[in-house]
Design an enzyme around this catalytic site. Structure first.
Site, PDB file in Angstrom:
ATOM      1  N   LEU A   1     -76.950  14.482  -8.475  1.00 47.94           N
ATOM      2  CA  LEU A   1     -78.012  13.528  -8.807  1.00 47.94           C
ATOM      3  C   LEU A   1     -77.769  12.787 -10.110  1.00 47.94           C
ATOM      4  CD1 LEU A   1     -81.151  15.674  -7.830  1.00 47.94           C
ATOM      5  CD2 LEU A   1     -80.032  13.900  -6.483  1.00 47.94           C
ATOM      6  N   ALA A   2     -77.278  13.496 -11.140  1.00 49.52           N
ATOM      7  CA  ALA A   2     -77.112  12.865 -12.455  1.00 49.52           C
ATOM      8  C   ALA A   2     -76.190  13.715 -13.307  1.00 49.52           C
ATOM      9  CB  ALA A   2     -78.466  12.687 -13.147  1.00 49.52           C
TER      10      ALA A   2
ATOM     11  N   GLY B   1     -75.103  14.202 -17.748  1.00 49.00           N
ATOM     12  CA  GLY B   1     -75.348  13.813 -19.130  1.00 49.00           C
ATOM     13  C   GLY B   1     -74.475  14.611 -20.068  1.00 49.00           C
ATOM     14  N   GLY B   2     -74.759  14.508 -21.350  1.00 55.46           N
ATOM     15  CA  GLY B   2     -73.962  15.208 -22.342  1.00 55.46           C
ATOM     16  C   GLY B   2     -74.234  16.691 -22.406  1.00 55.46           C
ATOM     17  N   MET B   3     -75.291  17.145 -21.752  1.00 57.22           N
ATOM     18  CA  MET B   3     -75.652  18.556 -21.793  1.00 57.22           C
ATOM     19  C   MET B   3     -75.409  19.258 -20.469  1.00 57.22           C
ATOM     20  SD  MET B   3     -79.429  20.161 -22.345  1.00 57.22           S
ATOM     21  CE  MET B   3     -79.794  21.802 -21.750  1.00 57.22           C
ATOM     22  N   ALA B   4     -75.689  18.587 -19.362  1.00 57.40           N
ATOM     23  CA  ALA B   4     -75.643  19.263 -18.064  1.00 57.40           C
ATOM     24  C   ALA B   4     -75.417  18.249 -16.955  1.00 57.40           C
ATOM     25  CB  ALA B   4     -76.941  20.031 -17.820  1.00 57.40           C
ATOM     26  N   GLU B   5     -75.061  18.777 -15.780  1.00 60.82           N
ATOM     27  CA  GLU B   5     -75.016  18.007 -14.544  1.00 60.82           C
ATOM     28  C   GLU B   5     -76.166  18.472 -13.660  1.00 60.82           C
ATOM     29  OE1 GLU B   5     -70.348  16.931 -13.833  1.00 60.82           O
ATOM     30  OE2 GLU B   5     -71.005  18.956 -13.286  1.00 60.82           O
TER      31      GLU B   5
ATOM     32  N   LYS C   1     -79.887  22.266 -12.679  1.00 60.30           N
ATOM     33  CA  LYS C   1     -79.248  21.728 -13.878  1.00 60.30           C
ATOM     34  C   LYS C   1     -78.215  22.743 -14.340  1.00 60.30           C
ATOM     35  CE  LYS C   1     -81.240  18.961 -16.596  1.00 60.30           C
ATOM     36  NZ  LYS C   1     -82.020  18.192 -17.572  1.00 60.30           N
TER      37      LYS C   1
ATOM     38  N   ASP D   1     -89.229  15.727 -26.395  1.00 65.86           N
ATOM     39  CA  ASP D   1     -88.285  14.733 -25.874  1.00 65.86           C
ATOM     40  C   ASP D   1     -88.925  13.902 -24.765  1.00 65.86           C
ATOM     41  OD1 ASP D   1     -85.822  13.436 -25.865  1.00 65.86           O
ATOM     42  OD2 ASP D   1     -85.039  14.706 -24.259  1.00 65.86           O
TER      43      ASP D   1
END
Length: 502
Positions: A16-17, A19-23, A42, A148
């Site tokens: 789905l997505a 980022g810098g922390m997780a997929e 995640k 956040d």
């Protein structure tokens, strides 16, 4: 990971997505009898999974988030580790984030309708208040703050529910990066003044961030996005907030006042709780005469993102059928133990032994062979009377008849059971029907967007095991939306609805 890969107890369906922390993946977890549940998984990236300090913060915050159960918060369902990679499985909220919704409406030359924007933020404020006031088992406040909030972390589902995501995970990431690098980290455009100053945070910091989201989705512009991070933080601290009416002429004064109050520079001048913000927005909707329900937001989403709705829906239906087929194959391979069959065989063997014993016993009154001399009777031996032979013959005949009857009965029972299985398979329905009635009658019927006449009506040949949405529309009355699921065990249903006047 690719679609079809196994990750612990889960099967990956779609990425789905990232980022810098997780997929983030869409995955499913299967259970007994074809049960399957989609989740948003995640998976923490390897460079963070191997960092002991980050994992310690991540686990501590995720353990708090797992206790949050609210309609407007994406629930944390599972937390674990597979081959050194940590993951968190969350409720899969089938929808689109507020950033993409706002962008899609602008592409069509429009802005998000003000009542819809107010309702979405009102729902999120309701969920925030629940999280802010959550207590532990001893009744002590947990002190949960999101830290956040942004349009990326707010989803609007195709069912018309707004959901806040990433509770706990966001704080772990931001706190770790700040401690690791000694500088402020996060989405600067949605930080509160006290967060920029490094002051202790409370629920009013989340309210400020939610106010920025509301300002932006109403105006279609960015409130705090300067050419550098330093200038962005300076604007949040000192720049006056532009009035929304300057960018959107249909902005009512009471909604503008709510937005500006959430964006007060001093926390004491804002709404003091998310519940206060929720109440203010609901009162605005009531005064303006807007009745915005989940069905309105649902229809809005389905019209805005029809392809995305169909893609995920078809994928989940395909996976559900695949899981059910796997369950059927496993059941066919299973051979149950039949203790009664062994007992029946033992009973037959005993009857045969008794029959053989009865027929092989020599009769004392048997006639002598031709040409032989009669045997001499021993002293004291009595002559066997003739009726005894008749009784013995009768016993043998009765046993034979009983054995034959038992065999016929078993054959008949086996045949009846087989006929029952064949009959049950033969009459299994392949489609269903729906009888729809309404008061008043004459309402237009649509099922998953297809027209089916007006009420009263009986609709035949509807598919089984398919999630359907029934809609009744009649001018002057509120639309009625209702989920429908026909199954083999319940393939004929009757719906009686009463429509409410607008």
């Amino acid at each position: 990971m690719e679609a079809g890969d196994r990750f612990g107890d889960y099967v990956i369906l779609k990425r789905l997505a990232a980022g810098g922390m997780a997929e983030v993946y869409l995955a499913r977890k299967s259970g007994l009898r074809g049960f399957t549940k989609p989740v948003a998984m995640k998976v923490i990236l390897p460079h963070l999974s191997s960092n002991e300090r980050f994992i310690k913060m991540f686990l501590a915050e995720a353990r708090l988030a797992v206790h949050l159960e609210h309609a407007h918060i994406a629930q944390t369902l599972d937390l674990g580790e597979v081959n050194g990679q940590y993951f968190i499985a969350m409720e899969f909220a089938h929808g689109v984030d507020l950033q993409r919704i706002s962008s899609q409406t602008r592409k069509s030359g429009r802005l998000l309708p003000l009542p819809y924007a107010a309702k979405i933020v009102s729902q999120i404020a309701e969920g925030l208040f629940y999280a802010h006031t959550k207590c532990d088992a001893a009744g002590q406040p947990l002190g949960i703050i999101h830290r956040d909030i942004s349009p990326h972390n707010i989803l609007l589902t195709f069912d018309g529910l707004a959901k806040l995501i990433d509770f706990g995970v966001a704080k772990a990431k931001v706190t770790f990066m700040e401690e690791e690098e000694g500088v402020l980290k996060g989405k600067f455009s949605y930080m509160s003044p006290e967060q920029i100053r490094g002051m202790p945070l409370d629920q009013r910091s989340d309210i400020f961030a939610l106010g920025i989201v509301l300002w932006e989705v109403c105006t279609g512009a960015h409130l705090y996005r300067e050419s550098s991070e330093l200038l962005t933080m300076e604007a949040i601290l000192r720049k006056p907030v532009p009035r929304p009416r300057e960018l959107r002429g249909d902005m009512p004064p009471d909604l503008e006042a709510i937005i500006l109050k959430t964006l007060a520079k001093r926390s004491v001048d804002r709404f003091q709780t998310a519940h206060d913000l929720h109440v203010a927005l609901e009162q605005y909707l009531s005064r303006s005469g807007w009745t915005v329900g989940t069905q309105h937001l649902s229809e809005f989403m389905k019209k805005l993102f029809p392809e995305e709705l169909a893609e995920i829906r078809d994928l989940l239906q395909s996976e559900r059928r695949r899981a059910e087929e796997e369950e059927r194959r496993q059941q066919q391979q299973f051979v149950p133990w039949e203790p009664y069959q062994e007992m029946e065989e033992e009973r037959r063997e005993q009857q045969q032994e008794q029959l053989r014993a009865a027929t092989s016993t020599p009769s004392p009154a048997a006639a002598a062979q031709p040409g032989s001399k009669p045997a001499r009777r021993q002293r004291g031996e009595q002559k066997t009377p003739a009726p005894l032979l008749s009784r013995l013959t009768l016993v043998v005949v009765v046993l034979l008849v009983a054995l034959a009857a038992a065999s016929v009965y078993i054959l008949l029972q086996s045949s009846s059971a087989n006929d029952a299985v064949v009959d049950s398979q033969a009459v299994r329905p392949t489609s269903g029907s729906l009888e729809v009635q309404s008061v008043p009658s004459g309402a237009r019927i649509t099922i998953n967007g297809s027209d089916h006449g007006v009420t009263p009506a009986r609709i035949e040949k509807l598919p089984l095991d398919l999630d359907m949405t029934l809609r009744l529309h009649k001018p002057g009355y509120e639309d009625l939306l209702m989920p429908v699921l026909l199954t083999a065990d319940n393939h004929q249903q009757v719906i009686r609805a009463r429509l409410n006047r607008r």
